[in-house]
Structure formats: C-alpha cells, structure tokens
Design a protein around this motif. Structure first.
Motif, PDB file in Angstrom:
ATOM      1  N   VAL A  10      46.394 -21.186 -64.018  1.00 21.98           N
ATOM      2  CA  VAL A  10      47.526 -21.321 -64.937  1.00 21.98           C
ATOM      3  C   VAL A  10      48.822 -21.263 -64.132  1.00 21.98           C
ATOM      4  O   VAL A  10      49.051 -20.316 -63.376  1.00 21.98           O
ATOM      5  N   ILE A  11      49.660 -22.288 -64.297  1.00 18.67           N
ATOM      6  CA  ILE A  11      50.960 -22.365 -63.639  1.00 18.67           C
ATOM      7  C   ILE A  11      52.007 -22.574 -64.725  1.00 18.67           C
ATOM      8  O   ILE A  11      51.949 -23.553 -65.465  1.00 18.67           O
ATOM      9  N   ALA A  12      52.978 -21.682 -64.816  1.00 14.05           N
ATOM     10  CA  ALA A  12      53.987 -21.768 -65.873  1.00 14.05           C
ATOM     11  C   ALA A  12      55.381 -21.795 -65.265  1.00 14.05           C
ATOM     12  O   ALA A  12      55.682 -21.027 -64.352  1.00 14.05           O
ATOM     13  N   ASN A  13      56.204 -22.685 -65.793  1.00  8.18           N
ATOM     14  CA  ASN A  13      57.617 -22.738 -65.431  1.00  8.18           C
ATOM     15  C   ASN A  13      58.382 -21.908 -66.450  1.00  8.18           C
ATOM     16  O   ASN A  13      58.603 -22.341 -67.578  1.00  8.18           O
ATOM     17  N   THR A  14      58.769 -20.705 -66.062  1.00  6.89           N
ATOM     18  CA  THR A  14      59.410 -19.787 -67.002  1.00  6.89           C
ATOM     19  C   THR A  14      60.836 -20.219 -67.350  1.00  6.89           C
ATOM     20  O   THR A  14      61.439 -19.652 -68.264  1.00  6.89           O
ATOM     21  N   LYS A  15      61.380 -21.217 -66.649  1.00  8.90           N
ATOM     22  CA  LYS A  15      62.713 -21.723 -66.968  1.00  8.90           C
ATOM     23  C   LYS A  15      62.675 -22.781 -68.062  1.00  8.90           C
ATOM     24  O   LYS A  15      63.721 -23.227 -68.519  1.00  8.90           O
ATOM     25  N   SER A  16      61.481 -23.209 -68.454  1.00  8.58           N
ATOM     26  CA  SER A  16      61.337 -24.198 -69.520  1.00  8.58           C
ATOM     27  C   SER A  16      61.057 -23.488 -70.835  1.00  8.58           C
ATOM     28  O   SER A  16      60.317 -22.500 -70.885  1.00  8.58           O
ATOM     29  N   GLY A  17      61.630 -24.011 -71.920  1.00 11.33           N
ATOM     30  CA  GLY A  17      61.299 -23.514 -73.246  1.00 11.33           C
ATOM     31  C   GLY A  17      61.669 -22.078 -73.501  1.00 11.33           C
ATOM     32  O   GLY A  17      60.870 -21.311 -74.049  1.00 11.33           O
ATOM     33  N   SER A  18      62.876 -21.666 -73.107  1.00  8.98           N
ATOM     34  CA  SER A  18      63.345 -20.294 -73.311  1.00  8.98           C
ATOM     35  C   SER A  18      62.374 -19.322 -72.649  1.00  8.98           C
ATOM     36  O   SER A  18      62.137 -19.406 -71.465  1.00  8.98           O
ATOM     37  N   PRO A  69      34.760 -27.841 -58.567  1.00  3.86           N
ATOM     38  CA  PRO A  69      35.923 -28.340 -59.326  1.00  3.86           C
ATOM     39  C   PRO A  69      36.625 -27.197 -60.051  1.00  3.86           C
ATOM     40  O   PRO A  69      36.046 -26.137 -60.293  1.00  3.86           O
ATOM     41  N   CYS A  70      37.870 -27.420 -60.410  1.00  8.33           N
ATOM     42  CA  CYS A  70      38.607 -26.430 -61.188  1.00  8.33           C
ATOM     43  C   CYS A  70      39.539 -27.158 -62.147  1.00  8.33           C
ATOM     44  O   CYS A  70      39.768 -28.369 -62.043  1.00  8.33           O
ATOM     45  N   ARG A  71      40.070 -26.408 -63.095  1.00  4.79           N
ATOM     46  CA  ARG A  71      41.028 -26.927 -64.063  1.00  4.79           C
ATOM     47  C   ARG A  71      42.360 -26.209 -63.891  1.00  4.79           C
ATOM     48  O   ARG A  71      42.402 -25.073 -63.427  1.00  4.79           O
ATOM     49  N   ILE A  72      43.434 -26.895 -64.281  1.00  2.00           N
ATOM     50  CA  ILE A  72      44.774 -26.328 -64.150  1.00  2.00           C
ATOM     51  C   ILE A  72      45.499 -26.506 -65.476  1.00  2.00           C
ATOM     52  O   ILE A  72      45.514 -27.600 -66.045  1.00  2.00           O
ATOM     53  N   LEU A  73      46.088 -25.424 -65.963  1.00  3.54           N
ATOM     54  CA  LEU A  73      46.959 -25.489 -67.132  1.00  3.54           C
ATOM     55  C   LEU A  73      48.396 -25.387 -66.643  1.00  3.54           C
ATOM     56  O   LEU A  73      48.774 -24.393 -66.021  1.00  3.54           O
ATOM     57  N   VAL A  74      49.205 -26.422 -66.922  1.00  4.53           N
ATOM     58  CA  VAL A  74      50.609 -26.439 -66.533  1.00  4.53           C
ATOM     59  C   VAL A  74      51.443 -26.214 -67.785  1.00  4.53           C
ATOM     60  O   VAL A  74      51.411 -27.026 -68.719  1.00  4.53           O
ATOM     61  N   ALA A  75      52.183 -25.112 -67.810  1.00  5.17           N
ATOM     62  CA  ALA A  75      53.090 -24.824 -68.916  1.00  5.17           C
ATOM     63  C   ALA A  75      54.499 -25.191 -68.471  1.00  5.17           C
ATOM     64  O   ALA A  75      55.108 -24.479 -67.677  1.00  5.17           O
ATOM     65  N   GLY A 108      54.711 -33.430 -63.219  1.00  9.08           N
ATOM     66  CA  GLY A 108      54.757 -34.346 -62.084  1.00  9.08           C
ATOM     67  C   GLY A 108      54.789 -33.621 -60.759  1.00  9.08           C
ATOM     68  O   GLY A 108      54.166 -34.058 -59.780  1.00  9.08           O
ATOM     69  N   TRP A 109      55.491 -32.487 -60.705  1.00 13.74           N
ATOM     70  CA  TRP A 109      55.545 -31.673 -59.481  1.00 13.74           C
ATOM     71  C   TRP A 109      54.155 -31.181 -59.094  1.00 13.74           C
ATOM     72  O   TRP A 109      53.759 -31.243 -57.923  1.00 13.74           O
ATOM     73  N   VAL A 110      53.389 -30.716 -60.072  1.00 14.14           N
ATOM     74  CA  VAL A 110      52.040 -30.226 -59.806  1.00 14.14           C
ATOM     75  C   VAL A 110      51.129 -31.372 -59.365  1.00 14.14           C
ATOM     76  O   VAL A 110      50.366 -31.253 -58.388  1.00 14.14           O
ATOM     77  N   LEU A 111      51.183 -32.505 -60.059  1.00 12.58           N
ATOM     78  CA  LEU A 111      50.339 -33.654 -59.691  1.00 12.58           C
ATOM     79  C   LEU A 111      50.673 -34.162 -58.302  1.00 12.58           C
ATOM     80  O   LEU A 111      49.772 -34.542 -57.533  1.00 12.58           O
ATOM     81  N   ASN A 112      51.953 -34.178 -57.948  1.00 16.02           N
ATOM     82  CA  ASN A 112      52.346 -34.617 -56.609  1.00 16.02           C
ATOM     83  C   ASN A 112      51.833 -33.663 -55.538  1.00 16.02           C
ATOM     84  O   ASN A 112      51.403 -34.099 -54.459  1.00 16.02           O
ATOM     85  N   VAL A 169      44.114 -31.567 -65.039  1.00 16.08           N
ATOM     86  CA  VAL A 169      45.322 -30.865 -65.463  1.00 16.08           C
ATOM     87  C   VAL A 169      45.482 -30.924 -66.974  1.00 16.08           C
ATOM     88  O   VAL A 169      45.480 -32.010 -67.566  1.00 16.08           O
ATOM     89  N   ALA A 170      45.594 -29.761 -67.612  1.00 14.87           N
ATOM     90  CA  ALA A 170      45.935 -29.644 -69.028  1.00 14.87           C
ATOM     91  C   ALA A 170      47.403 -29.260 -69.153  1.00 14.87           C
ATOM     92  O   ALA A 170      48.039 -28.842 -68.176  1.00 14.87           O
ATOM     93  N   ILE A 171      47.965 -29.405 -70.355  1.00 20.42           N
ATOM     94  CA  ILE A 171      49.409 -29.248 -70.531  1.00 20.42           C
ATOM     95  C   ILE A 171      49.711 -28.316 -71.701  1.00 20.42           C
ATOM     96  O   ILE A 171      49.109 -28.430 -72.763  1.00 20.42           O
ATOM     97  N   MET A 172      50.652 -27.407 -71.469  1.00 17.86           N
ATOM     98  CA  MET A 172      51.310 -26.654 -72.533  1.00 17.86           C
ATOM     99  C   MET A 172      52.753 -27.144 -72.577  1.00 17.86           C
ATOM    100  O   MET A 172      53.541 -26.828 -71.694  1.00 17.86           O
ATOM    101  N   PRO A 173      53.143 -27.974 -73.563  1.00 21.38           N
ATOM    102  CA  PRO A 173      54.457 -28.619 -73.540  1.00 21.38           C
ATOM    103  C   PRO A 173      55.600 -27.639 -73.777  1.00 21.38           C
ATOM    104  O   PRO A 173      55.722 -27.066 -74.862  1.00 21.38           O
ATOM    105  N   LEU A 174      56.455 -27.480 -72.763  1.00 23.23           N
ATOM    106  CA  LEU A 174      57.614 -26.590 -72.879  1.00 23.23           C
ATOM    107  C   LEU A 174      58.925 -27.310 -72.619  1.00 23.23           C
ATOM    108  O   LEU A 174      59.980 -26.685 -72.685  1.00 23.23           O
TER     109      LEU A 174
END
Length: 551
Positions: free
Chosen positions: A215-223, A264-270, A277-281, A294-299
């Motif tokens: 799990v990778i989260a951008n805490t600057k997105s979505g309050s 294999p592994c899975r990644i959740l990008v919040a 795009g940063w994670v995929l790159n 890669v799965a997505i939590m839209p923020l």
C-alpha cells in the motif's frame, strides 16, 4: 590565572564544537544513506487519533470511555488509550504490538486485544453476531471492553467463547493471509555500510496463492484521506507493507516488490493520476519482474484512470478496510499501454545540431492547447505559498475559474497553425482548434468520455481499448466547448486514430501528459506505445435484481 582559565575554556569550547560537528556529520550520513527499508528492532505502538475509527472506544488501561479529542489508538494492533502520559506509558509497557520481523521461527502466535470490537462482528466460535440478549455473553451491543480480537487474523470472540480458544496457538492470518507479509518471512540484516537493520530479502511463506499487497498513499492528496487509508489498513496487514509516499517517491516502497520477486505482488496506490503514473514509471525503471498489478484508491481531482478501471471517481464516504481488501482480491489484472512521448527540441539557428531527446511515459492522455493551459495555471496556483486550502471541491473551483477566464480571454486561438500532425506517417489537415487531445483511455478532463460522445453522431464507431497500442485523436474548439463536453451536450472534433504519431511544434504552446502540464518550446514530438503496465480492473458486482433477471 584568569587568562589561563579563559584560554582553557576556549580550547574546551573548540573541542566540544569539533566533537559536535563530527557527531552531526556521522548522524547525517547514517540518516541519508541509501537504505532500502529500515526495520525497527522494537515493537512500538503507533498512536493515532481515534477520530479515524468513527466509533466509541474505551481505554484498555483504565477502561474509561474515550473522547475523540483525548483518545488514541494504535493503528497497528488496535489498542486504545488516553492521550494522557500516565495511560499511554502504561499501555506501551504492558501491551505488546505486532512484531515487525522474527528470526528462526516459521509461525506467529495470535495477538489478542481486549474490547473495542467492530459494531457488527460475528463470533468466530459460535458464529452469532453481537446482540443485547446474547445467551453466552453479558456484553451490550454498544462499544466497550467486551470480547477479544486477534490483531493479525481479525477473528473476534465473545468473552465466554474466548475461554474455549487456545490463545497461544499459531495464527493463520485469517481471511487476508494471501495479502500479508508474515514477520518471519522478512529477512533483516546489518551491513558494513549500515549500522541499522534494513530489508535484506523476503522468504516466501508457505501460504497458498500468496500474492502480497503493498500500500502506497500520497497523504497530500484528498485532504486527510490518504492518512486514514494508511492507518486503517495497517491494522489488517503487516504495518511495514503500508507506506506513505515520501519525498524520494515510491522507490523505497517498491523495494518490497523487488525483494518479493519472482513471486508476484499487488500494489494499492492511494492518490491521483499523477501519483499512479509516478508508481508505474518507477516499476518500469526498476524493471521489477513479474510486474506488480496496481489497484487504485482515487484521491485526486480528475481520477480518470480510476474511473476507467472501475475504482470510482472519488474515495468512498466511509472507508471500510474489509471492502477495500475484498475489492482488490476480486479485481482482475489487465494490460495498460505505456506510451513513450519523445520530445526533441528544435533550434532553427543551428539546424544541424541535434539535442538530447526527453522521454515522458503516458498512460491516460496527452494534449496540446487550452485544456493544458488551464491545468498549467492550476498547478502554478497550487505550488504557490499562498495555496493553503487543499480539497477536491476547492480544486474544481479553481479549474472552473481558469476555464472561465479562457472563455473571456482565449490564449490558444488558432493553435492548429503552430502544429503539424502526422498519423501513421500521413499528414493530417487540422481544422480551426484550441486544443488537440490524444487518448489512450476514454476518460479525459475528470470523466469526459470523448470516444463515447463522438460515437453518438451517427458516424463510424470508434472502439477505445487501453491495450491495443492505438490512440484516438480529437480536437477541442474552445474552453466553452470543454464545458459543453463535460455536460454531455456537445461532441468533440474527430481527427483520427493511429499507432504512430508525430507532432511538430513551431511555437511555444502549453502541453500536459496525464495531468502534468508544462510550456513546450518548438520541438519534434513522437508518440508510440512500446510497452505495457499491469493494472487491476474492478468489475461491477451484480445487484440482486440483475442476478434474478439472469436466472
């Protein structure tokens, strides 16, 4: 005597300063060294405000009801306490948290935490939900220090049922065992370059269909939504596989995927489209094989890729960790085209001299013109020190403001005169436009489906695919045209489809790729799909009425 004393004091002062300087640079070198992941040798609690839980909680130390302003919970194990030092110190000393790593063992025991169970839990022993008149338990239906829960497998028990359980038995990590990194599979080591423990490797556990989730989260997105996602998922997974996106980007977090290879592994990008795009790159740069899905939590504000892959246009109003993890397990892995946008600058004074080619990876769309200029103005505003309010509603208001400004004072009129377009090596005559859009996915400008709108005019249908290596090209007449498209009351100008695109820019124009804008000087631009990424697509579930109709 006084003078000698003063000289001695000066020497002592100089010596102290030198020692402090050496100590400072030593600490700085240790903290700045390129370590993959640092691993703490101690199991410390990670205290967060209980406001995240959105339920009443009791202190595990003094058993008094916690107020939201004075209550803390460990987002790793779920222990609750007062923020007062007395309770917090006693909780740190008396209660064990999740182990981060274990040596010379191949199993983990249950980690039991008393009380503060979910409001609607089922007892793993008797199978009955909590009820006020439960015959085997004297607990009430409300929250309190009643019942027990394992912080690893999440199994809950009534007080009476808990007495029948072997509390010292090995834990199987429960429903999400295939997503968890067990502490005993983590290899931690020290090297000559590092005095601290760091992630040296991963030993795959003996778990069927093990495909761990990072799990990778951008805490600057979505309050504060990103921080809430991290805190809630740490309680269900290994705390170290849930990480915040730091200043160095996702490189450190993706070392977990590199160490897990060849499994294999899975990644959740919040985060937003830029974070994804940063994670995929970074996955492409690190050449991780097999590629993580890669799965997505839209923020973010637009969340175009999230819309196409079925993860929604915005995060759910109530974050449910169980629903998030079950959706990721249910999603299927698909390919997503990765386009190489190659930019070679042109300088007409020295036409013989060639300049370095800059390559940008594009996953969603690439555009030139008024929409890119609106995004460019928005990003300049967001990077300003006066930008204090971060929310999706405020961001959309800024987009509306800059879009309205381009209606009144257009800056991209007759942009087609600055462009020369070739699609599959064929010159295309452009009509009068203010923007040119190249689509890989049929979602642009926060959910506007240009292909779908174009197919409604009775011409030949354009079928959009995210993995066919072909881009759809459309024209936008004005900023007001963008507003009409977003309201589904107009149609884009259809330009064509192509696998190889060449665009010659003869003047400075605004551009954007996946929502990241810049001002482009004269250049020769080529766009072509050369590889693919792996993403998780969530298919909609059938409602009860639809299931009955199918039967």
């Amino acid at each position: 005597m006084d003078i000698a004393h003063i000289e001695l004091s000066v020497e002592a002062l100089i010596g102290s300063l030198v020692a402090l300087g050496v100590f400072f640079f030593l600490c700085r070198s240790i903290l700045a060294e390129d370590i993959v992941i640092c691993i703490s040798g101690k199991t410390r609690h990670s205290w967060k405000s209980i406001k995240i839980l959105e339920q009443a909680c009791f202190c595990n130390v003094c058993e008094i009801l916690l107020t939201p302003s004075a209550g803390l919970f460990c987002d790793c194990c779920g222990l609750c306490t007062h923020s007062a030092p007395a309770c917090q110190r006693q909780a740190d000393a008396a209660y064990h948290c999740k182990d981060k790593w274990l040596r010379n063992v191949d199993e983990v025991r249950h980690l039991w935490v008393r009380g503060n169970l979910p409001m609607s839990y089922s007892c793993a022993e008797c199978g009955q939900e909590t009820e006020p008149d439960h015959p085997q338990d004297t607990s009430s239906a409300g929250p309190g220090l009643y019942g027990w829960r394992c912080a690893w497998c999440q199994r809950c028990y009534h007080d009476n049922c808990y007495q029948k359980v072997d509390t010292k038995a090995a834990c199987d990590f429960g429903e999400f065992r295939d997503m968890i990194y067990p502490p005993y599979c983590i290899v931690a080591a020290r090297t000559r370059e590092s005095v601290r423990l760091h992630l040296a490797g991963i030993k795959p556990p003996n778990i069927d269909n093990w495909e761990p989730l990072i799990v990778i989260a951008n805490t600057k997105s979505g309050s504060s939504t990103g921080s809430s996602v991290l805190s809630l998922l740490r309680g269900y997974l290994h705390p170290m596989q849930v990480m915040e996106l730091g200043t160095r980007g996702p490189q450190d977090a993706l070392q977990w995927a590199a160490k897990t290879s060849p499994r294999p592994c899975r990644i959740l990008v919040a985060g937003g489209d830029g974070t994804i795009g940063w994670v995929l790159n970074t996955i492409y740069t690190l050449n991780i094989k097999p590629q993580p899905s890669v799965a997505i939590m839209p923020l973010g504000t637009g969340n175009d890729l999230s819309r196409i892959l079925g993860w929604g246009a915005e995060p759910p109003s109530t974050l449910d960790p169980l629903q998030i993890l079950r959706s990721i397990r249910r999603a299927r892995s698909v390919n997503l085209d990765r386009y190489d946008l190659q930019i070679e600058k042109l300088h007409y004074r020295l036409p013989i001299q060639r300049h370095p080619i800059k390559t940008i990876h594009v996953y969603n769309y690439f555009s030139v013109g008024v929409d890119a200029y609106i995004t460019y103005n928005f990003h300049k505003t967001r990077e300003s020190r006066f930008y204090l309010l971060s929310s999706r509603i405020f961001n959309k208001l800024l987009y509306f403001t800059f879009g309205t400004q381009q209606v009144m004072q257009p800056d991209c009129e007759r942009i087609e005169q600055k462009l020369i377009l070739h699609l599959d090596n064929k010159l295309v005559e452009l009509p009068e436009l203010q923007s040119l859009v190249f689509l890989n996915i049929d979602s642009w400008g926060a959910g506007c489906k240009l292909c779908e709108l174009s197919n409604s005019n009775g011409e030949g249908r354009i079928i959009n695919s995210i993995s066919d290596g072909m881009m759809e090209v459309f024209g936008i007449v004005s900023s007001f045209h963008i507003a009409q498209l977003q309201c589904n009351i107009s149609k884009p100008v259809r330009i064509g489809q192509a696998k190889q695109i060449r665009l010659q820019v003869n003047a400075t124009v605004p551009m954007q790729a996946d929502g990241e804008p810049w001002m482009q000087t004269p250049a020769d631009i080529r766009l072509q799909s050369r590889s693919q990424a792996r993403v998780l697509k969530l298919e909609p579930t059938l409602t009860t009425q639809q299931e009955q109709q199918q039967q």
